[in-house]
Design an enzyme around this catalytic site. Sequence first.
Site, PDB file in Angstrom:
ATOM      1  N   GLU A  38       0.889  -1.173   0.000  1.00 52.25           N
ATOM      2  CA  GLU A  38       0.000   0.000   0.000  1.00 52.25           C
ATOM      3  C   GLU A  38       0.919   1.212   0.000  1.00 52.25           C
ATOM      4  O   GLU A  38       1.542   1.512   1.019  1.00 52.25           O
ATOM      5  CB  GLU A  38      -0.885   0.018   1.261  1.00 52.25           C
ATOM      6  CG  GLU A  38      -1.850  -1.143   1.383  1.00 52.25           C
ATOM      7  CD  GLU A  38      -3.115  -0.958   0.550  1.00 52.25           C
ATOM      8  OE1 GLU A  38      -3.244   0.078  -0.139  1.00 52.25           O
ATOM      9  OE2 GLU A  38      -3.958  -1.860   0.568  1.00 52.25           O
TER      10      GLU A  38
ATOM     11  N   CYS B  19      -2.405   9.055   3.267  1.00 54.95           N
ATOM     12  CA  CYS B  19      -2.158   8.569   1.903  1.00 54.95           C
ATOM     13  C   CYS B  19      -3.270   9.006   0.959  1.00 54.95           C
ATOM     14  O   CYS B  19      -2.993   9.333  -0.185  1.00 54.95           O
ATOM     15  CB  CYS B  19      -2.001   7.061   1.897  1.00 54.95           C
ATOM     16  SG  CYS B  19      -3.416   6.194   2.576  1.00 54.95           S
TER      17      CYS B  19
HETATM   18  P1  NAD Z   1       8.482   4.898   4.505  1.00 56.96           P
HETATM   19  O1  NAD Z   1       8.443   4.117   3.243  1.00 56.96           O
HETATM   20  O2  NAD Z   1       9.621   5.833   4.717  1.00 56.96           O
HETATM   21  O3  NAD Z   1       8.490   3.920   5.766  1.00 56.96           O
HETATM   22  C1  NAD Z   1       7.490   2.938   5.960  1.00 56.96           C
HETATM   23  C2  NAD Z   1       8.056   1.840   6.846  1.00 56.96           C
HETATM   24  O4  NAD Z   1       9.066   1.132   6.116  1.00 56.96           O
HETATM   25  C3  NAD Z   1       8.727   2.341   8.121  1.00 56.96           C
HETATM   26  O5  NAD Z   1       8.395   1.486   9.185  1.00 56.96           O
HETATM   27  C4  NAD Z   1      10.202   2.253   7.775  1.00 56.96           C
HETATM   28  O6  NAD Z   1      11.019   2.120   8.917  1.00 56.96           O
HETATM   29  C5  NAD Z   1      10.240   1.004   6.915  1.00 56.96           C
HETATM   30  N1  NAD Z   1      11.400   0.880   6.015  1.00 56.96           N
HETATM   31  C6  NAD Z   1      12.178   1.864   5.512  1.00 56.96           C
HETATM   32  N2  NAD Z   1      13.146   1.332   4.724  1.00 56.96           N
HETATM   33  C7  NAD Z   1      12.964  -0.013   4.732  1.00 56.96           C
HETATM   34  C8  NAD Z   1      13.629  -1.104   4.114  1.00 56.96           C
HETATM   35  N3  NAD Z   1      14.699  -0.928   3.322  1.00 56.96           N
HETATM   36  N4  NAD Z   1      13.173  -2.346   4.337  1.00 56.96           N
HETATM   37  C9  NAD Z   1      12.090  -2.566   5.110  1.00 56.96           C
HETATM   38  N5  NAD Z   1      11.423  -1.564   5.742  1.00 56.96           N
HETATM   39  C10 NAD Z   1      11.853  -0.302   5.546  1.00 56.96           C
HETATM   40  O7  NAD Z   1       7.075   5.645   4.593  1.00 56.96           O
HETATM   41  P2  NAD Z   1       6.601   6.673   5.709  1.00 56.96           P
HETATM   42  O8  NAD Z   1       7.319   7.962   5.496  1.00 56.96           O
HETATM   43  O9  NAD Z   1       6.641   6.032   7.045  1.00 56.96           O
HETATM   44  O10 NAD Z   1       5.039   6.843   5.340  1.00 56.96           O
HETATM   45  C11 NAD Z   1       4.568   7.784   4.427  1.00 56.96           C
HETATM   46  C12 NAD Z   1       4.284   7.149   3.086  1.00 56.96           C
HETATM   47  O11 NAD Z   1       3.392   6.050   3.252  1.00 56.96           O
HETATM   48  C13 NAD Z   1       3.586   8.067   2.111  1.00 56.96           C
HETATM   49  O12 NAD Z   1       4.125   7.894   0.832  1.00 56.96           O
HETATM   50  C14 NAD Z   1       2.137   7.599   2.144  1.00 56.96           C
HETATM   51  O13 NAD Z   1       1.384   7.901   0.994  1.00 56.96           O
HETATM   52  C15 NAD Z   1       2.318   6.142   2.320  1.00 56.96           C
HETATM   53  N6  NAD Z   1       1.099   5.536   2.864  1.00 56.96           N
HETATM   54  C16 NAD Z   1       0.327   4.733   2.051  1.00 56.96           C
HETATM   55  C17 NAD Z   1      -0.863   4.195   2.533  1.00 56.96           C
HETATM   56  C18 NAD Z   1      -1.762   3.327   1.684  1.00 56.96           C
HETATM   57  O14 NAD Z   1      -2.697   2.730   2.217  1.00 56.96           O
HETATM   58  N7  NAD Z   1      -1.524   3.232   0.389  1.00 56.96           N
HETATM   59  C19 NAD Z   1      -1.257   4.478   3.843  1.00 56.96           C
HETATM   60  C20 NAD Z   1      -0.438   5.302   4.634  1.00 56.96           C
HETATM   61  C21 NAD Z   1       0.748   5.805   4.127  1.00 56.96           C
END
Ligand code: NAD
Length: 498
Positions: A255, A290
Amino acid sequence: MPASDIEWTAMDAPILIDGQTHFDADHARVVTNPAHHKEVVGRRAVGTGGYAHAAVEAATSAYERWSALSAAERAQMMLAAAVAIEAGNGDRARLLTREHGKPLSEAAHDVGGAPKILRYYAGLADRFDTPDVTEDDLGRIVRLLRPMGPTAVIAPWNAPVYLSYLMIAPALLAGNTIVIKPPSYTPLAVTDTLLELDRHLPSGVINVVPGSGPEVGAALVRHPSVRNIRFTGSTETGKQLMRDAADSVKNIGLELGGNDPAVILEGSTINDQLISEFVRGVYAGTGQICYNIKRIYVHRSMYEDFVDQFTEAVDQIVIGDGLSSDVTMGPLNNEAQFKFVDALVDRTRSSGATVATLGRRHDPTTWDDGWFIQPSVVTGLAQGAELVECEQFGPVIPIIPFNEESEAIAFANQSEFGLAASVWDDDVDHAFDIARQIEAGTVFINVHRVGASDVSMEFGGFKQSGLGRGHGWVAVEENSELQVLAHRPGWVEATGHH
Ligand code: NAD
């Protein structure tokens, strides 16, 4: 694995493996309040690759027993956990506001997701337990759903409780065991719910390892025993997860980010109701949701009227500490997000666009102590401008006029994202006709805000907004292997001589 389990409180996020907590206070990281930088809200344990591996081992041992239960038996435990979690949610909402920044009413909705989603998925147990059987002249075919195995869940900071449970609950119902890595900026309230959840499940079914994404998250994604990955976060990280998951061909659900367009057609009446929906749709969560509205397209005949009324309404927003009851918008969650949005607004202004900076500072004397930013409305931008193309994830919105519906549809679809969208028109049937032409997983009609996509309503993105679908029954299927058992004597007989 050091197991110094000392001195942690309900304000901290420990590691949880096989029913045991681990918290090394000397190495824990502080979690600060985005409304008051210097205020420490709690601490999170610093997980490592070693803890991630130990957690997967625990989830692997617990899997045999958990997956052997019927979904109805699992659902009973999920329901008991829902009651217990709900009882503590008043305090948890305050904790979430303090670690995240969002107003208390929004935090209450977020933590309320845990019991609500557990109950919704518990209600699907009979469907899971009932195989689909067809019998005809050829024989019998049984189609059943089976769990996949240990499942890694990785959650973002923006709605940490709600989004974690949207991933956890269908996976649990289907018989998978879990290792979750909570988000680093907002690990506290969600971990507190997970500790409560663990008390109602056999040890090792739910394991929690706070820590950095590249270390703990990546270790989970690459672990050979993990069969299923559920991720909510940015598109960039999602791509990395796909690469990491490829080596062992894991099941993966993503997502990802969005850049949701809202299209206001000529047949729309611009009134207080519509304007108030737009204010909520754009600025809820300080724009960090999001499926917030991220671009507004308005028919040229009503463009000025919409911009005037919308600007006036946005100017009523009160920005401050989300614990104050008269605050309607909190700060951005963290320094990186603050710097990104602040610089984006500066670049937009320098590009020649008109940026109206709006709203009222609730407490001007403590303004610089938080990651506060005033909401803004941007006009004078064309399709293709940076603010129109990127996911701003902040309280700044571009408004662009269009002449023909075909032009609005083309504008809406000019994006690598395709999460959600909305079409606004008094003629609802006509809005449906336009909605069908928009490339997005969900297209709302005359609404577009948090809560509009209920847990029972399938959700997910087209294009680079994701893979697969969450919410609803489909999320149970996506956490299950479909197995076909086939006894076909009639077919063998009919073909045996060839
Ligand atoms: P992010 O991708 O920076 O981090 C998300 C998670 O992934 C965190 O827990 C982070 O620690 C982890 N992560 C980072 N690098 C990783 C790796 N190499 N391997 C495994 N895990 C890793 O996102 P964010 O800044 O926390 O959230 C914001 C983003 O999420 C926005 O782009 C938003 O649109 C999206 N989002 C999407 C939805 C949806 O339902 N489509 C819902 C909420 C947020």
